[in-house]
Design a protein around this motif. Sequence first.
Motif, PDB file in Angstrom:
ATOM      1  N   GLN A  39       0.826  -1.202   0.000  1.00 24.54           N
ATOM      2  CA  GLN A  39       0.000   0.000   0.000  1.00 24.54           C
ATOM      3  C   GLN A  39       0.864   1.258   0.000  1.00 24.54           C
ATOM      4  O   GLN A  39       0.618   2.208  -0.746  1.00 24.54           O
ATOM      5  N   LEU A  40       1.900   1.267   0.823  1.00 23.37           N
ATOM      6  CA  LEU A  40       2.795   2.414   0.912  1.00 23.37           C
ATOM      7  C   LEU A  40       3.588   2.598  -0.380  1.00 23.37           C
ATOM      8  O   LEU A  40       3.798   3.733  -0.837  1.00 23.37           O
ATOM      9  N   LEU A  41       4.020   1.509  -0.986  1.00 22.09           N
ATOM     10  CA  LEU A  41       4.782   1.607  -2.225  1.00 22.09           C
ATOM     11  C   LEU A  41       3.913   2.091  -3.378  1.00 22.09           C
ATOM     12  O   LEU A  41       4.371   2.868  -4.224  1.00 22.09           O
ATOM     13  N   CYS A  49       5.385  10.158  -9.180  1.00 23.09           N
ATOM     14  CA  CYS A  49       4.963  10.547 -10.520  1.00 23.09           C
ATOM     15  C   CYS A  49       4.383  11.956 -10.538  1.00 23.09           C
ATOM     16  O   CYS A  49       4.566  12.695 -11.506  1.00 23.09           O
ATOM     17  N   THR A  50       3.698  12.318  -9.485  1.00 18.03           N
ATOM     18  CA  THR A  50       3.057  13.636  -9.421  1.00 18.03           C
ATOM     19  C   THR A  50       4.047  14.738  -9.074  1.00 18.03           C
ATOM     20  O   THR A  50       4.051  15.813  -9.696  1.00 18.03           O
ATOM     21  N   SER A  51       4.895  14.481  -8.085  1.00 18.00           N
ATOM     22  CA  SER A  51       5.777  15.513  -7.546  1.00 18.00           C
ATOM     23  C   SER A  51       7.241  15.347  -7.897  1.00 18.00           C
ATOM     24  O   SER A  51       8.044  16.230  -7.622  1.00 18.00           O
ATOM     25  N   GLY A  52       7.599  14.186  -8.491  1.00 12.52           N
ATOM     26  CA  GLY A  52       9.006  13.888  -8.704  1.00 12.52           C
ATOM     27  C   GLY A  52       9.623  13.400  -7.414  1.00 12.52           C
ATOM     28  O   GLY A  52       9.050  13.567  -6.329  1.00 12.52           O
ATOM     29  N   TYR A  53      10.808  12.791  -7.530  1.00 16.28           N
ATOM     30  CA  TYR A  53      11.444  12.277  -6.312  1.00 16.28           C
ATOM     31  C   TYR A  53      11.808  13.407  -5.362  1.00 16.28           C
ATOM     32  O   TYR A  53      11.543  13.333  -4.164  1.00 16.28           O
ATOM     33  N   TYR A  54      12.394  14.468  -5.885  1.00 14.72           N
ATOM     34  CA  TYR A  54      12.843  15.565  -5.023  1.00 14.72           C
ATOM     35  C   TYR A  54      11.671  16.230  -4.309  1.00 14.72           C
ATOM     36  O   TYR A  54      11.770  16.576  -3.129  1.00 14.72           O
ATOM     37  N   GLY A  55      10.553  16.400  -5.005  1.00 15.24           N
ATOM     38  CA  GLY A  55       9.408  17.088  -4.409  1.00 15.24           C
ATOM     39  C   GLY A  55       8.551  16.215  -3.514  1.00 15.24           C
ATOM     40  O   GLY A  55       7.674  16.730  -2.814  1.00 15.24           O
ATOM     41  N   ALA A  56       8.785  14.921  -3.521  1.00 14.50           N
ATOM     42  CA  ALA A  56       7.987  14.010  -2.690  1.00 14.50           C
ATOM     43  C   ALA A  56       8.450  14.072  -1.241  1.00 14.50           C
ATOM     44  O   ALA A  56       9.581  14.439  -0.940  1.00 14.50           O
ATOM     45  N   SER A  57       7.555  13.709  -0.333  1.00  9.32           N
ATOM     46  CA  SER A  57       7.880  13.664   1.094  1.00  9.32           C
ATOM     47  C   SER A  57       7.187  12.465   1.727  1.00  9.32           C
ATOM     48  O   SER A  57       6.210  11.941   1.184  1.00  9.32           O
ATOM     49  N   THR A  58       7.689  12.059   2.882  1.00  8.79           N
ATOM     50  CA  THR A  58       7.058  10.941   3.584  1.00  8.79           C
ATOM     51  C   THR A  58       5.641  11.312   4.018  1.00  8.79           C
ATOM     52  O   THR A  58       4.749  10.455   4.020  1.00  8.79           O
ATOM     53  N   ASN A  59       5.421  12.576   4.379  1.00  9.30           N
ATOM     54  CA  ASN A  59       4.077  12.993   4.769  1.00  9.30           C
ATOM     55  C   ASN A  59       3.108  12.882   3.588  1.00  9.30           C
ATOM     56  O   ASN A  59       1.964  12.443   3.756  1.00  9.30           O
ATOM     57  N   ALA A  60       3.570  13.289   2.413  1.00 11.90           N
ATOM     58  CA  ALA A  60       2.709  13.192   1.237  1.00 11.90           C
ATOM     59  C   ALA A  60       2.416  11.732   0.907  1.00 11.90           C
ATOM     60  O   ALA A  60       1.296  11.388   0.511  1.00 11.90           O
ATOM     61  N   ILE A  61       3.401  10.876   1.041  1.00 13.26           N
ATOM     62  CA  ILE A  61       3.199   9.444   0.773  1.00 13.26           C
ATOM     63  C   ILE A  61       2.224   8.849   1.782  1.00 13.26           C
ATOM     64  O   ILE A  61       1.340   8.067   1.423  1.00 13.26           O
ATOM     65  N   ASN A  78      12.761   6.528   5.984  1.00 12.21           N
ATOM     66  CA  ASN A  78      12.799   7.793   5.258  1.00 12.21           C
ATOM     67  C   ASN A  78      12.358   7.577   3.810  1.00 12.21           C
ATOM     68  O   ASN A  78      12.083   6.442   3.383  1.00 12.21           O
ATOM     69  N   LYS A  79      12.324   8.684   3.055  1.00 18.68           N
ATOM     70  CA  LYS A  79      11.894   8.626   1.651  1.00 18.68           C
ATOM     71  C   LYS A  79      12.844   7.791   0.812  1.00 18.68           C
ATOM     72  O   LYS A  79      12.409   7.059  -0.093  1.00 18.68           O
ATOM     73  N   GLU A  80      14.131   7.891   1.081  1.00 16.60           N
ATOM     74  CA  GLU A  80      15.105   7.144   0.294  1.00 16.60           C
ATOM     75  C   GLU A  80      14.867   5.646   0.405  1.00 16.60           C
ATOM     76  O   GLU A  80      14.942   4.922  -0.593  1.00 16.60           O
ATOM     77  N   ALA A  81      14.585   5.161   1.610  1.00 19.48           N
ATOM     78  CA  ALA A  81      14.337   3.730   1.802  1.00 19.48           C
ATOM     79  C   ALA A  81      13.109   3.286   1.014  1.00 19.48           C
ATOM     80  O   ALA A  81      13.087   2.178   0.453  1.00 19.48           O
ATOM     81  N   ILE A  82      12.090   4.138   0.966  1.00 16.77           N
ATOM     82  CA  ILE A  82      10.896   3.813   0.183  1.00 16.77           C
ATOM     83  C   ILE A  82      11.251   3.726  -1.293  1.00 16.77           C
ATOM     84  O   ILE A  82      10.856   2.787  -1.994  1.00 16.77           O
ATOM     85  N   ALA A  83      12.021   4.702  -1.780  1.00 24.15           N
ATOM     86  CA  ALA A  83      12.397   4.727  -3.193  1.00 24.15           C
ATOM     87  C   ALA A  83      13.234   3.511  -3.560  1.00 24.15           C
ATOM     88  O   ALA A  83      13.055   2.918  -4.634  1.00 24.15           O
TER      89      ALA A  83
END
Length: 245
Positions: A39-41, A49-61, A78-83
């Motif tokens: 679900q998280l992935l 896809c919407t915000s790009g990797y740089y613009g994404a955040s864990t809160n947004a996810i 963190n976000k990196e681990a998700i990516a």
Amino acid sequence: MTVSEARAGEATSPAQSAKEAGTVRPRRRQARGEARIAQLLDAAASVFCTSGYYGASTNAIAREARVSPGTLYQFFPNKEAIAVELGDRLMDRWRETYGAAFVPSHMELPLDRMLDAILDPLIAFNCENPAFAVLTHGSEIPGVITQEHDILHATMATRVEQLIGSYLPELQADQVTRIAAMSFILFKAGLDLIMSHEGDEREAYIRELKTVMYRYLDPLVCEGPTGVASREFDTPQGYTEGRVG
């Protein structure tokens, strides 16, 4: 059996039952955990896809997944681990996809059908998984992902060269290398155009890519390196008219 032995046996039965139950409960928890990770992935893929990797955040996810940030942090620090986890799973699927596309049996097909058999699953994968392109391009992407992508890129380029060599055995090795490199670049450029459109326009660009690939390779298939016909195929009308049927 003595009374004490019987009581001892009775005393161990509940413990054994608890142990057996314990072996089931972790499996249920593991299944729930895997479902939550998926679900998280999925949410991360949408946010990337919407915000790009740089613009994404864990809160947004977390918002996209409809869970609290605390729940997210139970699975990813963190976000990196998700990516990285999402990238690993997508690359595994990509390996399966191009492995199924570049099978020896496709080498026996006429050129137009071979292009369909190879290009269709590769294009479909990218259209169905747009986060794959996001996570394999850009300087801010975690290094482990770009390293894996570079390896995958080199492997796929080698497979393309092997395919060209098998399909056109009359060609010299250096010519095979050049044709494979050019074909790979044509595919990547066409795929970028395909991914930037949707609906009927996307389908039109898919047809255009196949037309370009066919018109580039067809003279080599028909004439070979010395101008002598190496294969006899019926040329599909759609290709000669600029459209792939």
